[in-house]
Design an enzyme around this catalytic site. Structure first.
Site, mmCIF file in Angstrom:
data_model
loop_
_atom_site.group_PDB
_atom_site.id
_atom_site.type_symbol
_atom_site.label_atom_id
_atom_site.label_comp_id
_atom_site.label_asym_id
_atom_site.label_seq_id
_atom_site.Cartn_x
_atom_site.Cartn_y
_atom_site.Cartn_z
ATOM 1 N N ASP A 40 -12.182 12.597 -26.700
ATOM 2 C CA ASP A 40 -10.782 12.925 -26.954
ATOM 3 C C ASP A 40 -10.610 14.412 -27.272
ATOM 4 O O ASP A 40 -9.580 15.008 -26.977
ATOM 5 C CB ASP A 40 -10.248 12.078 -28.109
ATOM 6 C CG ASP A 40 -8.734 11.984 -28.112
ATOM 7 O OD1 ASP A 40 -8.132 12.228 -27.057
ATOM 8 O OD2 ASP A 40 -8.163 11.664 -29.168
ATOM 9 N N HIS A 238 -5.786 6.936 -36.269
ATOM 10 C CA HIS A 238 -6.114 8.057 -35.382
ATOM 11 C C HIS A 238 -4.906 8.997 -35.368
ATOM 12 O O HIS A 238 -3.864 8.660 -34.818
ATOM 13 C CB HIS A 238 -6.389 7.482 -33.984
ATOM 14 C CG HIS A 238 -6.743 8.476 -32.936
ATOM 15 N ND1 HIS A 238 -7.952 8.453 -32.272
ATOM 16 C CD2 HIS A 238 -6.055 9.502 -32.388
ATOM 17 C CE1 HIS A 238 -7.991 9.418 -31.378
ATOM 18 N NE2 HIS A 238 -6.841 10.075 -31.427
ATOM 19 N N CYS A 271 -3.532 15.496 -25.606
ATOM 20 C CA CYS A 271 -3.351 14.343 -24.719
ATOM 21 C C CYS A 271 -2.799 14.839 -23.395
ATOM 22 O O CYS A 271 -1.731 15.460 -23.364
ATOM 23 C CB CYS A 271 -2.394 13.315 -25.333
ATOM 24 S SG CYS A 271 -2.081 11.894 -24.247
#
Length: 357
Positions: A40, A238, A271
């Protein structure tokens, strides 16, 4: 008096009278960190990160005491080119996974769909993560299906993985708000969490993907999930730090009994499907908070901070951890004066704290 009493991961703190914060107790004093920087953290880097740097990042993280590392994602290189070397990363991990010197570390990968799952299983993974969204709009944009369709897809994936002895972890993105649909109804998070657990996920990580949530929103959403009968030990949190609320959000989740948090060294992350979303909450910042309050993580803050400095230099970017930068600066000053060795972080921080008393 400073809030932080001790910088040792093995310390215990007693809550001051009138201070309503989630301090540990003798029987409830451990927090688990899932380090997500190799996956990530790196997936949104604009320039391709060499595979050897990714492997070295994993190797360095293994030396910190962290027990869970998300190493890569078996996703289409067309959509996330940064993860195109997933097979090579897993080949590296297999070289030490489960070995006598591996320290019981669990390595996981993201498998967004059936094709990704097949590739992950062929690569010999022991744990996969699946992810869906609590927002219909984001689900359609991110994984090209509705929430109902995603859950149906996940059921088959879970069944296949579990039959092969592979553990499954669930992710739910957009726990509070979505860049497409706006505010997210907590009922959607509740539904997805319960269904993911029922299909065999051992844990569900509830994510503020765009980093817009505030502690009250986090509290409201997680409370709804807990009130629906989901045990706190089946949940993880998260957080991203777009608006600087990630660490306060950790405190909000901690106050509700959540004891597992995803984080990324140096605050790496973002993201690819949520423009403007900043990095994950920095592991160093979370450790500084937790250790100072007396929570035990088993992770060496100094080693993690040094990794943050190293990886930031390798990527040619600013270190995104406030604690990491402060610790690096303090150690550099100490070393320049010959006052502290590299392993002296706890002593140096203790000196700094005592000087303020």
């Amino acid at each position: 008096m400073p809030i932080l009493r001790s910088f040792s991961a093995s310390s215990t703190s007693k809550a001051p009278a009138g201070l309503n914060l989630p301090f540990p107790t003798p029987t409830d004093n451990k927090v688990r960190i899932v380090e997500v920087s190799p996956r990530d953290g790196l997936q949104n880097e604009k320039s391709l990160v060499p595979t050897n740097i990714k492997c070295e990042l994993i190797d360095r993280l293994r030396e910190t005491g962290v027990k869970n590392i998300e190493v890569t994602s078996f996703v289409s290189p067309k959509w996330v080119p940064q993860m195109s070397d997933a097979g090579a990363i897993m080949s590296h991990v297999r070289g030490f996974q489960g070995g006598s010197e591996d320290g019981g570390i669990e390595y996981s990968v993201l498998a967004p769909n059936q094709k990704g799952l097949d590739a992950a299983l062929a690569a010999g993974v022991k744990e996969i993560a699946i992810f869906g969204s609590a927002s219909e709009g984001f689900s359609k944009q991110n994984i090209n299906c509705t929430i109902d369709e995603s859950l149906q897809r996940f059921r088959g994936m879970c069944e296949q993985a579990l039959k092969q002895g592979v553990r499954v972890r669930g992710y739910i993105s957009n726990m509070c708000a979505c860049p497409i649909d706006g505010l997210v109804d907590p009922k959607s998070v509740v539904r997805m969490t319960k269904e993911m657990l029922e299909m065999g996920c051992y844990e569900v990580s509830v994510a503020d993907t765009t980093g817009v949530a505030t502690p009250d929103q986090v509290h409201r959403t997680l409370s709804a999930v807990l009130d629906a009968g989901v045990p706190a030990n089946k949940l993880a949190a998260h957080f991203h730090d777009t608006y600087g609320t990630a660490v306060p959000n950790v405190l909000a989740a901690l106050s509700l009994g959540i004891r597992t948090f995803d984080s990324s060294v140096s605050g790496l992350g973002g993201c690819p499907y949520a423009k403007g979303a900043k990095g994950n909450v920095a592991t160093e910042d979370v450790l500084y908070l937790l250790h100072g309050m007396g929570w035990e993580t088993g992770i060496d803050l100094q080693k993690m901070s040094e990794i943050g400095t190293w990886v930031s230099e390798k990527l040619g970017r600013e270190n995104g951890s406030r604690a990491g930068k402060a610790i690096a600066s303090m150690l550099e000053q100490k070393r320049a004066k010959g006052e502290v060795k590299a392993e002296g972080i706890r002593e140096a921080l203790k000196e700094k704290r005592e000087a303020k008393l």
